[in-house]
Design a protein around this motif. Structure first.
Motif, PDB file in Angstrom:
ATOM      1  N   LYS A 165       9.282 -10.610  19.239  1.00 55.29           N
ATOM      2  CA  LYS A 165       8.432  -9.379  19.131  1.00 55.29           C
ATOM      3  C   LYS A 165       6.813 -10.138  18.288  1.00 55.29           C
ATOM      4  N   ARG A 166       5.436  -9.766  18.392  1.00 51.85           N
ATOM      5  CA  ARG A 166       4.648  -9.423  17.434  1.00 51.85           C
ATOM      6  C   ARG A 166       4.301  -7.986  17.323  1.00 51.85           C
ATOM      7  N   CYS A 167       3.475  -8.182  16.086  1.00 57.98           N
ATOM      8  CA  CYS A 167       3.876  -6.745  15.591  1.00 57.98           C
ATOM      9  C   CYS A 167       3.590  -6.811  14.299  1.00 57.98           C
ATOM     10  N   PHE A 168       3.174  -5.585  13.728  1.00 58.80           N
ATOM     11  CA  PHE A 168       2.339  -4.779  12.364  1.00 58.80           C
ATOM     12  C   PHE A 168       4.159  -4.116  12.012  1.00 58.80           C
ATOM     13  N   VAL A 169       4.428  -3.665  10.919  1.00 55.23           N
ATOM     14  CA  VAL A 169       5.081  -3.859   9.606  1.00 55.23           C
ATOM     15  C   VAL A 169       4.193  -2.915   8.615  1.00 55.23           C
ATOM     16  N   VAL A 170       4.343  -1.674   8.653  1.00 56.43           N
ATOM     17  CA  VAL A 170       3.902  -0.745   7.569  1.00 56.43           C
ATOM     18  C   VAL A 170       4.574   0.044   6.266  1.00 56.43           C
ATOM     19  N   SER A 171       4.741   0.024   5.816  1.00 59.85           N
ATOM     20  CA  SER A 171       5.637  -0.121   4.502  1.00 59.85           C
ATOM     21  C   SER A 171       4.785   1.029   3.969  1.00 59.85           C
ATOM     22  N   SER A 172       4.579   2.644   3.761  1.00 59.04           N
ATOM     23  CA  SER A 172       4.566   3.741   3.307  1.00 59.04           C
ATOM     24  C   SER A 172       5.145   5.526   2.781  1.00 59.04           C
ATOM     25  N   ASN A 173       4.754   5.650   1.771  1.00 60.02           N
ATOM     26  CA  ASN A 173       5.673   7.163   1.668  1.00 60.02           C
ATOM     27  C   ASN A 173       7.370   6.828   1.994  1.00 60.02           C
ATOM     28  N   GLY A 175       2.056  -0.952  19.829  1.00 60.73           N
ATOM     29  CA  GLY A 175       1.477   0.563  19.275  1.00 60.73           C
ATOM     30  C   GLY A 175       3.155   0.733  19.665  1.00 60.73           C
ATOM     31  N   SER A 176       3.677   0.355  20.920  1.00 59.47           N
ATOM     32  CA  SER A 176       5.321   1.408  20.515  1.00 59.47           C
ATOM     33  C   SER A 176       5.942   0.813  19.231  1.00 59.47           C
ATOM     34  N   LEU A 177       6.795   1.872  18.872  1.00 57.58           N
ATOM     35  CA  LEU A 177       7.736   1.749  17.692  1.00 57.58           C
ATOM     36  C   LEU A 177       9.255   1.029  17.956  1.00 57.58           C
ATOM     37  N   LEU A 178       9.189   0.089  17.395  1.00 60.42           N
ATOM     38  CA  LEU A 178      10.304  -1.138  17.036  1.00 60.42           C
ATOM     39  C   LEU A 178      11.131  -0.582  16.275  1.00 60.42           C
ATOM     40  N   HIS A 179      10.136  -0.480  15.383  1.00 60.80           N
ATOM     41  CA  HIS A 179      12.267  -0.315  14.301  1.00 60.80           C
ATOM     42  C   HIS A 179      11.744   0.420  13.349  1.00 60.80           C
ATOM     43  N   ARG A 180      12.092   1.396  12.522  1.00 59.09           N
ATOM     44  CA  ARG A 180      12.283   2.734  11.292  1.00 59.09           C
ATOM     45  C   ARG A 180      12.850   2.267  10.499  1.00 59.09           C
ATOM     46  N   PHE A 181      12.797   2.120   9.718  1.00 59.38           N
ATOM     47  CA  PHE A 181      13.860   1.325   8.268  1.00 59.38           C
ATOM     48  C   PHE A 181      13.425   1.056   6.822  1.00 59.38           C
ATOM     49  N   PRO A 182      13.885   1.167   5.962  1.00 62.98           N
ATOM     50  CA  PRO A 182      13.809   0.800   3.892  1.00 62.98           C
ATOM     51  C   PRO A 182      13.594  -0.433   4.320  1.00 62.98           C
ATOM     52  N   SER A 183      13.305  -0.648   3.143  1.00 62.84           N
ATOM     53  CA  SER A 183      12.385  -2.158   2.871  1.00 62.84           C
ATOM     54  C   SER A 183      11.860  -2.591   1.250  1.00 62.84           C
ATOM     55  N   ALA A 184      11.666  -3.704   0.882  1.00 60.93           N
ATOM     56  CA  ALA A 184      11.539  -3.497  -0.792  1.00 60.93           C
ATOM     57  C   ALA A 184      10.568  -3.920  -0.289  1.00 60.93           C
ATOM     58  N   LEU A 185       9.960  -3.766   0.202  1.00 63.43           N
ATOM     59  CA  LEU A 185       8.064  -4.579   0.015  1.00 63.43           C
ATOM     60  C   LEU A 185       7.396  -2.640  -0.196  1.00 63.43           C
ATOM     61  N   PRO A 186       6.281  -2.475  -0.545  1.00 63.88           N
ATOM     62  CA  PRO A 186       5.882  -1.635  -1.788  1.00 63.88           C
ATOM     63  C   PRO A 186       5.953  -0.877  -0.579  1.00 63.88           C
ATOM     64  N   ASN A 187       6.629   0.440  -1.681  1.00 59.43           N
ATOM     65  CA  ASN A 187       6.768   1.816  -1.130  1.00 59.43           C
ATOM     66  C   ASN A 187       7.247   1.951   0.186  1.00 59.43           C
ATOM     67  N   GLY A 188       8.273   1.586   0.367  1.00 59.92           N
ATOM     68  CA  GLY A 188       9.145   0.958   1.354  1.00 59.92           C
ATOM     69  C   GLY A 188      10.139   1.662   2.023  1.00 59.92           C
TER      70      GLY A 188
END
Length: 307
Positions: A129-137, A147-160
């Motif tokens: 599944k092609r997607c954008f991954v955004v880490s913020s706040n 544009g549909s939500l795939l996952h919401r999760f914590p990550s080691a990305l900056p501010n993720g």
């Protein structure tokens, strides 16, 4: 022989429509870069040309600047004009509309580009599944092409993730272009749009790939899942388009299911929508999705292709 009967002993090779569009895309990139440089020069020239009042100082009237409130985003407005920093905080229909128009999409490879072995990269595209991954706040969100939500999760990305070590600044955010591979629950990163608040839209693919390979490993995002890092991120091996690179990308073993080959022009900026500077090739040897099937896995009587 009459002068008008003289013919050239050869004909110039015809330039394909896709090659013309590739050249126009590179020209537009160079023009945009030149305009940005001219704007910077004008700004610097204006600052340097300000008169020096040190010899005759004048009293300053300290007048506070008026506070201008930013208007709220209208769901029916032009969502494409939203700044990338604000887009990371969009929700609901606004988020779906914005993210659906932001991915860079390849064209089918219908000819061999000029200077293929010098100006192009190639890698095996992961199936998924092609997607954008955004880490913020302090959280990480992945959104599909629609544009549909795939996952919401914590990550080691900056501010993720909300950890003591993470930055609380809204300026620290990250946007990656990924493919989520279901079988091993891994996000394979194929491009980098923003990192730690720095935008790479106007950077070449050559620089983006270099930065992506160095920073993603440093962040710890490629490590195994943990409490504050639910999904593993992984890089794909990118090769130059020489004989060895093409052979390795086409037949080499990879830890994921292949879905064709992706070709990136080294000088390509990250452009939203379809671009001739990114190409996709599929055949029966490198993809199991060469032809369309219905929801029962049956091959329909007619096939649709986008060229």
């Amino acid at each position: 022989m009459a002068p008008h009967d003289i013919r050239r002993p050869f004909k110039r090779a015809a330039i394909s429509d896709q090659q013309k569009r590739r050249e126009l895309s590179l020209q537009r990139q160079a023009q945009n870069r030149t305009e940005a440089q001219l704007q910077a020069r004008r700004l610097a020239s204006s600052i340097l040309s300000f008169p020096n009042h040190n010899s005759d100082p004048q009293p300053l009237d300290l007048v506070p600047e008026p506070i201008v409130e930013e208007p709220e985003t209208d769901a029916t407005g032009d969502i494409s004009e939203i700044d990338i920093r604000h887009a990371a905080r969009l929700k609901g229909s606004e988020a779906r509309r914005w993210f659906a128009s932001q991915l860079m999409l390849p064209e089918w490879m219908i000819d061999v580009p000029d200077r293929l072995n010098e100006d192009w990269y190639v890698f095996a595209r992961p199936a998924g599944k092609r997607c954008f991954v955004v880490s913020s706040n302090g959280t990480t969100v992945s959104r599909l092409r629609n544009g549909s939500l795939l996952h919401r999760f914590p990550s080691a990305l900056p501010n993720g993730a909300r950890t003591r070590e993470s930055s609380r600044s809204g300026q620290s955010y990250c946007i990656l272009d990924c493919i989520f591979h279901e079988s091993d629950q891994t996000y394979y990163v194929i491009d980098m749009v923003c990192w730690a608040g720095i935008s790479f839209y106007e950077c070449t693919a050559e620089f983006r790939f270099f930065w992506m390979n160095s920073k993603l490993v440093e962040s710890g995002a490629c490590e195994a899942p943990s409490t504050y890092h639910r999904y593993r991120f992984s890089l794909v091996h990118v090769y130059s388009c020489d004989h060895e690179g093409l052979q390795t990308a086409y037949t080499g073993a990879v830890p994921y299911l292949k879905d064709g080959l992706l070709f990136y022009n080294k000088h390509a900026h990250y452009q939203t929508g379809n671009t001739p500077l990114v190409l996709v090739w599929k055949d029966e040897s490198c993809s199991q999705y060469v032809i369309d099937t219905d929801n029962k896995g049956q091959v329909p009587n007619q096939q649709q292709y986008s060229l």
